[in-house]
Design a protein around this motif. Sequence first.
Motif, PDB file in Angstrom:
ATOM      1  N   ALA A 161      -0.734  -1.737   8.146  1.00  0.00           N
ATOM      2  CA  ALA A 161      -0.290  -0.334   8.115  1.00  0.00           C
ATOM      3  C   ALA A 161       1.235  -0.254   8.191  1.00  0.00           C
ATOM      4  CB  ALA A 161      -0.919   0.435   9.269  1.00  0.00           C
ATOM      5  N   LEU A 162       1.848  -1.149   8.960  1.00  0.00           N
ATOM      6  CA  LEU A 162       3.303  -1.158   9.076  1.00  0.00           C
ATOM      7  C   LEU A 162       3.974  -1.541   7.763  1.00  0.00           C
ATOM      8  CD1 LEU A 162       3.817  -2.752  12.616  1.00  0.00           C
ATOM      9  CD2 LEU A 162       4.590  -0.488  11.871  1.00  0.00           C
ATOM     10  N   VAL A 163       3.362  -2.441   7.009  1.00  0.00           N
ATOM     11  CA  VAL A 163       3.894  -2.778   5.682  1.00  0.00           C
ATOM     12  C   VAL A 163       3.894  -1.527   4.806  1.00  0.00           C
ATOM     13  CG1 VAL A 163       3.542  -4.131   3.591  1.00  0.00           C
ATOM     14  CG2 VAL A 163       3.181  -5.190   5.816  1.00  0.00           C
ATOM     15  N   SER A 164       2.799  -0.784   4.874  1.00  0.00           N
ATOM     16  CA  SER A 164       2.704   0.460   4.109  1.00  0.00           C
ATOM     17  C   SER A 164       3.726   1.484   4.598  1.00  0.00           C
ATOM     18  CB  SER A 164       1.290   1.038   4.238  1.00  0.00           C
ATOM     19  OG  SER A 164       1.181   2.293   3.611  1.00  0.00           O
ATOM     20  N   TYR A 165       3.868   1.607   5.913  1.00  0.00           N
ATOM     21  CA  TYR A 165       4.847   2.533   6.479  1.00  0.00           C
ATOM     22  C   TYR A 165       6.268   2.172   6.051  1.00  0.00           C
ATOM     23  CZ  TYR A 165       1.275   4.295   9.756  1.00  0.00           C
ATOM     24  OH  TYR A 165       0.168   4.853  10.324  1.00  0.00           O
ATOM     25  N   SER A 166       6.570   0.864   6.064  1.00  0.00           N
ATOM     26  CA  SER A 166       7.916   0.428   5.695  1.00  0.00           C
ATOM     27  C   SER A 166       8.227   0.769   4.238  1.00  0.00           C
ATOM     28  CB  SER A 166       8.077  -1.072   5.934  1.00  0.00           C
ATOM     29  OG  SER A 166       7.324  -1.835   5.004  1.00  0.00           O
ATOM     30  N   ALA A 167       7.192   0.715   3.383  1.00  0.00           N
ATOM     31  CA  ALA A 167       7.382   1.083   1.980  1.00  0.00           C
ATOM     32  C   ALA A 167       7.704   2.575   1.859  1.00  0.00           C
ATOM     33  CB  ALA A 167       6.132   0.743   1.171  1.00  0.00           C
ATOM     34  N   MET A 168       7.026   3.399   2.662  1.00  0.00           N
ATOM     35  CA  MET A 168       7.307   4.840   2.655  1.00  0.00           C
ATOM     36  C   MET A 168       8.699   5.123   3.197  1.00  0.00           C
ATOM     37  SD  MET A 168       3.804   6.849   3.683  1.00  0.00           S
ATOM     38  CE  MET A 168       3.133   5.704   4.874  1.00  0.00           C
ATOM     39  N   ALA A 169       9.082   4.370   4.251  1.00  0.00           N
ATOM     40  CA  ALA A 169      10.415   4.555   4.828  1.00  0.00           C
ATOM     41  C   ALA A 169      11.490   4.194   3.810  1.00  0.00           C
ATOM     42  CB  ALA A 169      10.560   3.692   6.083  1.00  0.00           C
ATOM     43  N   GLY A 170      11.188   3.230   2.945  1.00  0.00           N
ATOM     44  CA  GLY A 170      12.146   2.813   1.929  1.00  0.00           C
ATOM     45  C   GLY A 170      12.501   3.921   0.955  1.00  0.00           C
ATOM     46  N   VAL A 171      11.571   4.847   0.773  1.00  0.00           N
ATOM     47  CA  VAL A 171      11.810   5.949  -0.167  1.00  0.00           C
ATOM     48  C   VAL A 171      12.949   6.843   0.307  1.00  0.00           C
ATOM     49  CG1 VAL A 171      10.770   8.019  -1.202  1.00  0.00           C
ATOM     50  CG2 VAL A 171       9.428   5.924  -0.996  1.00  0.00           C
ATOM     51  N   ILE A 172      13.167   6.911   1.620  1.00  0.00           N
ATOM     52  CA  ILE A 172      14.252   7.774   2.130  1.00  0.00           C
ATOM     53  C   ILE A 172      15.425   6.940   2.651  1.00  0.00           C
ATOM     54  CG2 ILE A 172      12.710   9.683   2.675  1.00  0.00           C
ATOM     55  CD1 ILE A 172      12.889   8.849   5.611  1.00  0.00           C
ATOM     56  N   GLY A 173      15.545   5.720   2.126  1.00  0.00           N
ATOM     57  CA  GLY A 173      16.748   4.946   2.388  1.00  0.00           C
ATOM     58  C   GLY A 173      16.673   3.870   3.437  1.00  0.00           C
ATOM     59  N   ALA A 174      15.447   3.455   3.818  1.00  0.00           N
ATOM     60  CA  ALA A 174      15.328   2.435   4.858  1.00  0.00           C
ATOM     61  C   ALA A 174      15.421   1.020   4.314  1.00  0.00           C
ATOM     62  CB  ALA A 174      14.001   2.602   5.608  1.00  0.00           C
ATOM     63  N   GLY A 175      15.510   0.888   3.003  1.00  0.00           N
ATOM     64  CA  GLY A 175      15.576  -0.439   2.413  1.00  0.00           C
ATOM     65  C   GLY A 175      14.192  -1.027   2.208  1.00  0.00           C
ATOM     66  N   GLY A 176      14.146  -2.298   1.855  1.00  0.00           N
ATOM     67  CA  GLY A 176      12.867  -2.954   1.666  1.00  0.00           C
ATOM     68  C   GLY A 176      12.295  -2.762   0.274  1.00  0.00           C
ATOM     69  N   LEU A 177      11.068  -3.231   0.106  1.00  0.00           N
ATOM     70  CA  LEU A 177      10.422  -3.184  -1.205  1.00  0.00           C
ATOM     71  C   LEU A 177      10.116  -1.763  -1.656  1.00  0.00           C
ATOM     72  CD1 LEU A 177       8.060  -6.225  -0.622  1.00  0.00           C
ATOM     73  CD2 LEU A 177       9.889  -6.094  -2.337  1.00  0.00           C
ATOM     74  N   GLY A 178       9.855  -0.875  -0.709  1.00  0.00           N
ATOM     75  CA  GLY A 178       9.621   0.522  -1.068  1.00  0.00           C
ATOM     76  C   GLY A 178      10.858   1.151  -1.665  1.00  0.00           C
ATOM     77  N   ASN A 179      11.995   0.843  -1.080  1.00  0.00           N
ATOM     78  CA  ASN A 179      13.269   1.346  -1.589  1.00  0.00           C
ATOM     79  C   ASN A 179      13.565   0.784  -2.979  1.00  0.00           C
ATOM     80  OD1 ASN A 179      16.576   0.872  -1.564  1.00  0.00           O
ATOM     81  ND2 ASN A 179      15.936   2.836  -0.724  1.00  0.00           N
ATOM     82  N   LEU A 180      13.287  -0.514  -3.163  1.00  0.00           N
ATOM     83  CA  LEU A 180      13.497  -1.151  -4.467  1.00  0.00           C
ATOM     84  C   LEU A 180      12.605  -0.525  -5.531  1.00  0.00           C
ATOM     85  CD1 LEU A 180      14.852  -3.534  -6.047  1.00  0.00           C
ATOM     86  CD2 LEU A 180      12.802  -4.858  -5.487  1.00  0.00           C
ATOM     87  N   ALA A 181      11.338  -0.327  -5.198  1.00  0.00           N
ATOM     88  CA  ALA A 181      10.394   0.248  -6.155  1.00  0.00           C
ATOM     89  C   ALA A 181      10.772   1.675  -6.530  1.00  0.00           C
ATOM     90  CB  ALA A 181       8.981   0.213  -5.583  1.00  0.00           C
ATOM     91  N   TYR A 182      11.289   2.418  -5.550  1.00  0.00           N
ATOM     92  CA  TYR A 182      11.629   3.821  -5.812  1.00  0.00           C
ATOM     93  C   TYR A 182      12.946   3.975  -6.564  1.00  0.00           C
ATOM     94  CZ  TYR A 182      12.609   8.756  -4.998  1.00  0.00           C
ATOM     95  OH  TYR A 182      12.903  10.080  -5.161  1.00  0.00           O
ATOM     96  N   LEU A 183      14.006   3.328  -6.059  1.00  0.00           N
ATOM     97  CA  LEU A 183      15.335   3.502  -6.666  1.00  0.00           C
ATOM     98  C   LEU A 183      15.472   2.757  -7.990  1.00  0.00           C
ATOM     99  CD1 LEU A 183      17.772   3.326  -3.598  1.00  0.00           C
ATOM    100  CD2 LEU A 183      16.905   5.346  -4.783  1.00  0.00           C
ATOM    101  N   GLU A 184      15.116   1.481  -7.970  1.00  0.00           N
ATOM    102  CA  GLU A 184      15.296   0.658  -9.171  1.00  0.00           C
ATOM    103  C   GLU A 184      14.131   0.768 -10.141  1.00  0.00           C
ATOM    104  OE1 GLU A 184      18.047  -0.961  -9.894  1.00  0.00           O
ATOM    105  OE2 GLU A 184      18.978  -0.356  -7.996  1.00  0.00           O
ATOM    106  N   GLY A 185      12.960   1.099  -9.613  1.00  0.00           N
ATOM    107  CA  GLY A 185      11.787   1.190 -10.467  1.00  0.00           C
ATOM    108  C   GLY A 185      11.492   2.593 -10.957  1.00  0.00           C
TER     109      GLY A 185
END
Length: 222
Positions: A161-185
């Motif tokens: 669940a934390l991996v999933s949460y970290s991906a969501m956090a990435g969408v608002i600038g927390a970094g990580g794979l979620g941030n990469l998928a959102y900004l670059e993808g």
Amino acid sequence: MAEQFLPHLKWDALWAATQETLYMTALSGVATFVLGIALGLALFLTAKGGLFYNRPLYSVISVVVNVFRSIPFIILIVLLIPFTKTIVGTILGANAALPALIVGAAPFYARLVEIALREVDKGVIEATRSMGARLSTLIFRVLLPESSPALVSGITVTLIALVSYSAMAGVIGAGGLGNLAYLEGFQRNHNDVTLVATVTILIIVFVIQFCGDVLTSLLDKR
């Protein structure tokens, strides 16, 4: 060959994002494990039939746990922005995601801990108490060891669940794979980047699940 099928992917950026995701998951996972165990023990011990039954205290802890585990994570991040900025100094980056990750996951794991402790044989608990064992002995020699398979299984689910949460956090600038998928993808319409980031997240989840299953099997004495 990789450049032909993944023209927009920067491997150094992928590696950096993966490290950030692992960093957020690991640190928040450790904190969640400690806080979750503490909250779960408090719930178990103060519940009806517990060693220190205290209905008002149990009700307060239970309400707090239920409230924070029920708030959608993306909303929780926003609610905790003032708190995060106070203790971290910024609302951007991997460290800024940690407070929300911990606050969101610890109550969830606390309930799993409470359930695991309730499955411990009451006869073993009573036998330990009848021998005059101290509370610390009861907790660290009986309750936690006897419930360890369920505790490991629970933290495995929580880490995923934390991996999933970290991906969501990435969408608002927390970094990580979620941030990469959102900004670059997503924002740049680079589907190859989104796909690789998603696959990387899935690999992390599969590894966590595999390790958790193996450890649970080793601890299960039944």
